[in-house]
Design an enzyme around this catalytic site. Structure first.
Site: not given
Ligand code: THU
Length: 133
Positions: A45-47, A56, A58, A89, A92
């Site tokens: 994941n890259v915020e 996310c 995925e 999620c 995804c």
């Molecule tokens: N996140 C994912 O990378 N994949 C998912 O399927 C669920 C959520 C990440 C997004 C965010 O950076 C962190 O989890 C918290 O929600």
């Protein structure tokens, strides 16, 4: 069920949590998948400071497969920073459907399921083709 080295996928996903950029949620996520050609693709994941635009693990995984030349996802492991599986999620699930379809195997905390189990009656490329024009 395809012959899948789940331990390899799990450890690849765990390694990717180290590369995760998650300074805002502090939820590190890593993903690793087996592709139909036998290759392994990974993502994290890259915020972003603009909260809603983070992506996310995925999504980066599937995008990296496309950027590497394309392919088909066969089996996927997604873990959080504690090393345990986390459920993809909703967005995804849809994103993955494009590249793995209902047959994509996904490891969850309750075992291996298919993406079809996680996203029944999915909207996919066929629905667009059927209705275009
Ligand atoms: N996140 C994912 O990378 N994949 C998912 O399927 C669920 C959520 C990440 C997004 C965010 O950076 C962190 O989890 C918290 O929600």
């Amino acid at each position: 069920m395809a012959d899948v080295d789940w331990e390899r996928l799990r450890s690849g996903a765990r390694a990717m949590t180290e590369r995760s950029y998650a300074p805002y949620s502090e939820v590190r996520v890593g993903a690793a998948a087996l592709c139909a050609d036998g290759s392994i693709v990974t993502g994290c994941n890259v915020e972003n400071a603009s909260t809603g635009i983070g992506v996310c693990a995925e999504v980066t995984l599937a995008s990296s497969m496309v950027a590497a030349g394309g392919g088909r996802l066969v089996a996927l492991a997604v873990v959080a920073g504690d090393g345990e599986p986390i459920p993809p999620c909703g967005r995804c699930r849809q994103f993955l459907y494009e590249f793995g379809g209902a047959e994509l195997l996904v490891e969850t905390s309750s075992g291996v399921v298919t993406l079809g189990d996680l996203l029944p009656d999915a909207f996919g490329p066929g629905d667009v083709a059927d209705r275009a024009g």
